[in-house]
Write an enzyme that holds these catalytic residues in place. Structure first.
Site, PDB file in Angstrom:
ATOM      1  N   CYS A 186       0.797  -1.233   0.000  1.00  0.00           N
ATOM      2  CA  CYS A 186       0.000   0.000   0.000  1.00  0.00           C
ATOM      3  C   CYS A 186       0.823   1.274   0.000  1.00  0.00           C
ATOM      4  O   CYS A 186       0.268   2.371  -0.120  1.00  0.00           O
ATOM      5  CB  CYS A 186      -0.957  -0.008   1.190  1.00  0.00           C
ATOM      6  SG  CYS A 186      -2.107  -1.398   1.154  1.00  0.00           S
ATOM      7  N   HIS A 326      -2.755   8.505   5.903  1.00  0.00           N
ATOM      8  CA  HIS A 326      -3.076   7.208   5.298  1.00  0.00           C
ATOM      9  C   HIS A 326      -4.509   6.839   5.663  1.00  0.00           C
ATOM     10  O   HIS A 326      -5.273   6.412   4.801  1.00  0.00           O
ATOM     11  CB  HIS A 326      -2.100   6.147   5.788  1.00  0.00           C
ATOM     12  CG  HIS A 326      -2.310   4.802   5.179  1.00  0.00           C
ATOM     13  ND1 HIS A 326      -2.051   4.541   3.850  1.00  0.00           N
ATOM     14  CD2 HIS A 326      -2.773   3.636   5.707  1.00  0.00           C
ATOM     15  CE1 HIS A 326      -2.337   3.282   3.583  1.00  0.00           C
ATOM     16  NE2 HIS A 326      -2.773   2.708   4.687  1.00  0.00           N
ATOM     17  N   GLU A 337      -1.281   5.505  13.358  1.00  0.00           N
ATOM     18  CA  GLU A 337      -0.926   6.745  12.666  1.00  0.00           C
ATOM     19  C   GLU A 337      -1.083   7.966  13.563  1.00  0.00           C
ATOM     20  O   GLU A 337      -0.261   8.889  13.525  1.00  0.00           O
ATOM     21  CB  GLU A 337      -1.769   6.907  11.404  1.00  0.00           C
ATOM     22  CG  GLU A 337      -1.349   8.089  10.569  1.00  0.00           C
ATOM     23  CD  GLU A 337      -1.920   8.049   9.175  1.00  0.00           C
ATOM     24  OE1 GLU A 337      -1.384   8.756   8.303  1.00  0.00           O
ATOM     25  OE2 GLU A 337      -2.906   7.321   8.933  1.00  0.00           O
ATOM     26  N   LYS A 358      -9.529   8.623   1.825  1.00  0.00           N
ATOM     27  CA  LYS A 358     -10.044   7.258   1.649  1.00  0.00           C
ATOM     28  C   LYS A 358     -11.494   7.157   2.113  1.00  0.00           C
ATOM     29  O   LYS A 358     -12.206   6.223   1.743  1.00  0.00           O
ATOM     30  CB  LYS A 358      -9.172   6.251   2.399  1.00  0.00           C
ATOM     31  CG  LYS A 358      -7.784   6.054   1.812  1.00  0.00           C
ATOM     32  CD  LYS A 358      -7.023   4.971   2.556  1.00  0.00           C
ATOM     33  CE  LYS A 358      -5.619   4.769   1.999  1.00  0.00           C
ATOM     34  NZ  LYS A 358      -4.698   5.868   2.315  1.00  0.00           N
ATOM     35  N   HIS A 363      -9.672   2.593  -0.719  1.00  0.00           N
ATOM     36  CA  HIS A 363      -8.241   2.316  -0.670  1.00  0.00           C
ATOM     37  C   HIS A 363      -7.839   1.523  -1.914  1.00  0.00           C
ATOM     38  O   HIS A 363      -8.082   0.323  -2.005  1.00  0.00           O
ATOM     39  CB  HIS A 363      -7.943   1.519   0.602  1.00  0.00           C
ATOM     40  CG  HIS A 363      -6.487   1.335   0.904  1.00  0.00           C
ATOM     41  ND1 HIS A 363      -5.482   1.598  -0.007  1.00  0.00           N
ATOM     42  CD2 HIS A 363      -5.863   0.883   2.017  1.00  0.00           C
ATOM     43  CE1 HIS A 363      -4.310   1.332   0.544  1.00  0.00           C
ATOM     44  NE2 HIS A 363      -4.516   0.891   1.771  1.00  0.00           N
ATOM     45  N   PHE A 422       0.827  -3.316   4.676  1.00  0.00           N
ATOM     46  CA  PHE A 422       1.046  -4.632   5.265  1.00  0.00           C
ATOM     47  C   PHE A 422       2.485  -5.069   5.016  1.00  0.00           C
ATOM     48  O   PHE A 422       3.045  -4.838   3.950  1.00  0.00           O
ATOM     49  CB  PHE A 422       0.089  -5.654   4.651  1.00  0.00           C
ATOM     50  CG  PHE A 422      -1.333  -5.514   5.118  1.00  0.00           C
ATOM     51  CD1 PHE A 422      -1.638  -5.024   6.378  1.00  0.00           C
ATOM     52  CD2 PHE A 422      -2.385  -5.902   4.293  1.00  0.00           C
ATOM     53  CE1 PHE A 422      -2.945  -4.905   6.805  1.00  0.00           C
ATOM     54  CE2 PHE A 422      -3.699  -5.794   4.716  1.00  0.00           C
ATOM     55  CZ  PHE A 422      -3.978  -5.300   5.980  1.00  0.00           C
TER      56      PHE A 422
END
Length: 441
Positions: A186, A326, A337, A358, A363, A422
């Site tokens: 990502c 994010h 975050e 998002k 996403h 990830f």
């Protein structure tokens, strides 16, 4: 482990300008439609229409309102038909056509055979859609393990290789310089733009086509995220499913999309009279070596990436006027975050506006980092912060200013965009108004 670029005391580096932008995001195509959607508080999330999602836990996605035949189809390279390649590549082409048309009057014809033009593009899952479709076709729905030999199934091999994306873009835009494909989950889109900027700073290229693309809306991808319960099961109200930092968030919303930025040596851009939207002044990335899908709540590695990006940009936390988070809408990420921003920005984290787009577009994996950089570029140009929509119930663990539900006017000269993936990948990039940068330097 960390990596990045920027100014330092020993080496004079080239300044990196953004002179063209193009977006194919969920909703209507094009940068104007994208900006209108995310600043008006709209949502492009809906029930998946590209296949029947009824058997899946999460049945919703951010889909681009553009059919394959709506993406310009032209022959390129040695006559290969663009319609034969994966949708992710076609989305990348559509975004790049817009970006180059924005940067140059003659569009992609400006990119000749110069070896000073490069490509840096990211994708998390590559041409998986086309590969799955072809394998299903040639094996009669998986009835046979092996595909019959023949010229017509060579596209399976092309679907396997991440480099197919780079080869197609290089062929179409006549690029003979360095071509790099980034696949870091990502963070791929953000990392590809940061890497493209570094190519200019090092003098490898004076123009770089940089961005990210993914078209992951197929059963195997949806099933994979279902298996780890990472995506939202809020199927009854798709437009409300992505709710970053809200206490009732329950997973991210899968999406597709692409974004391209034309990066250029600032002196080269000014010499040809180009419009400069913004500059990329700092980029850094780290990894945490913690878990394949999990995150701790401390945010130390993301904070490290942010701090390094600021250091390389040569600015203080107080000079960041907007943070494009994010903000994936998962329980873990949003806490992680929030803590990272507190560590890296200190007291300023409680005053700077922070938002996650998002919430509006979902996403799109390896594409979204590049899309979010363009959101920062437009925020600087318009002095407008896009909101985090669907924010209703505060989470005591996420206690910063997330610009809930309504866009906000603000003077934005410096923006920070973050990405988390990830596998423990953490990245940050700094985008600044070139007029302020002139004053700093």
């Amino acid at each position: 482990m960390s990596e990045g670029f920027g100014n330092n005391d020993q080496v004079e580096v080239r300044r990196v300008a953004i002179t063209g932008i193009g977006v194919i995001a969920p909703g209507e195509p094009g940068r104007d439609a994208f900006w209108s959607l995310i600043t008006s508080g709209g949502s492009a999330v809906r029930r998946i229409s590209q296949f029947d999602p009824s058997s899946f836990r999460s049945q919703i996605a951010g889909e681009c309102n553009i059919e394959d035949d709506g993406i310009v189809i032209q022959e390129f390279g040695d006559g290969e038909d663009l319609s034969a390649v994966d949708r992710s590549i076609r989305l990348a082409v559509a975004a790049t056509d817009e970006a180059l048309g924005d940067a140059f009057d003659s569009g992609y014809e400006t990119c000749s055979t110069s070896d000073r033009i490069g490509i840096s593009y990211g994708s998390a899952v590559g041409a998986s859609q086309r590969m799955v479709e072809l394998y299903d076709h040639f094996t009669d729905g998986g009835k046979y393990w092996r595909c019959p030999l023949g010229d017509k199934n060579e596209a399976l091999f092309e679907g396997l290789l991440p480099s197919t994306l780079g080869a197609c873009l290089a062929d179409r835009y006549h690029v003979n310089g360095p071509v790099a494909i980034v696949s870091a989950g990502c963070t791929s889109g953000l990392d590809a733009v940061g890497q493209g900027a570094a190519m200019i700073q090092r003098g490898e290229s004076h123009i770089v086509i940089a961005g990210g693309t993914d078209a992951p809306l197929l059963p195997i991808t949806v099933a994979s995220f279902d298996a780890i319960k990472a995506t939202s099961p809020s199927n009854k109200k798709p437009e409300e499913a992505s709710r970053p930092f809200d206490a009732k968030r329950n997973g991210f919303v899968l999406a597709e999309g692409a974004a391209t930025l034309v990066l250029e040596d600032l002196e080269h851009a000014r010499a040809r009279g180009a419009h400069v939207y913004a500059e990329i002044t700092g980029f850094a990335r780290t990894t945490n070596g913690y878990h394949m899908t999990g995150l701790d709540n401390e945010g130390a590695e993301l904070a490290d990436a942010i701090s390094k990006a600021l250091l390389k940009a040569g600015i203080k936390p107080e000079q960041i006027d907007y943070v494009n988070a994010h903000g994936s809408s998962t329980q873990q990420n949003d806490v992680h975050e929030t803590e990272a921003l507190k560590k890296a920005l200190g007291e300023h984290s409680r005053h700077v506006p922070i938002s996650s787009i998002k919430s509006s577009i979902g996403h799109s994996l390896g594409a979204v980092g590049a899309i979010e950089i363009i959101a920062c570029v437009l925020a600087i140009a318009e002095n407008l912060v896009p909101p985090t929509i669907n924010y209703e119930i505060p989470d005591e663990r996420c206690d910063l200013d997330y610009v809930p539900n309504t866009a906000r006017r603000a003077v934005i000269n410096g923006a920070l965009s973050t990405a988390s993936g990830f596998g423990g990948f953490q990245s940050a990039i700094v985008i600044e108004n070139p007029k302020r940068r002139d004053e700093i330097i």
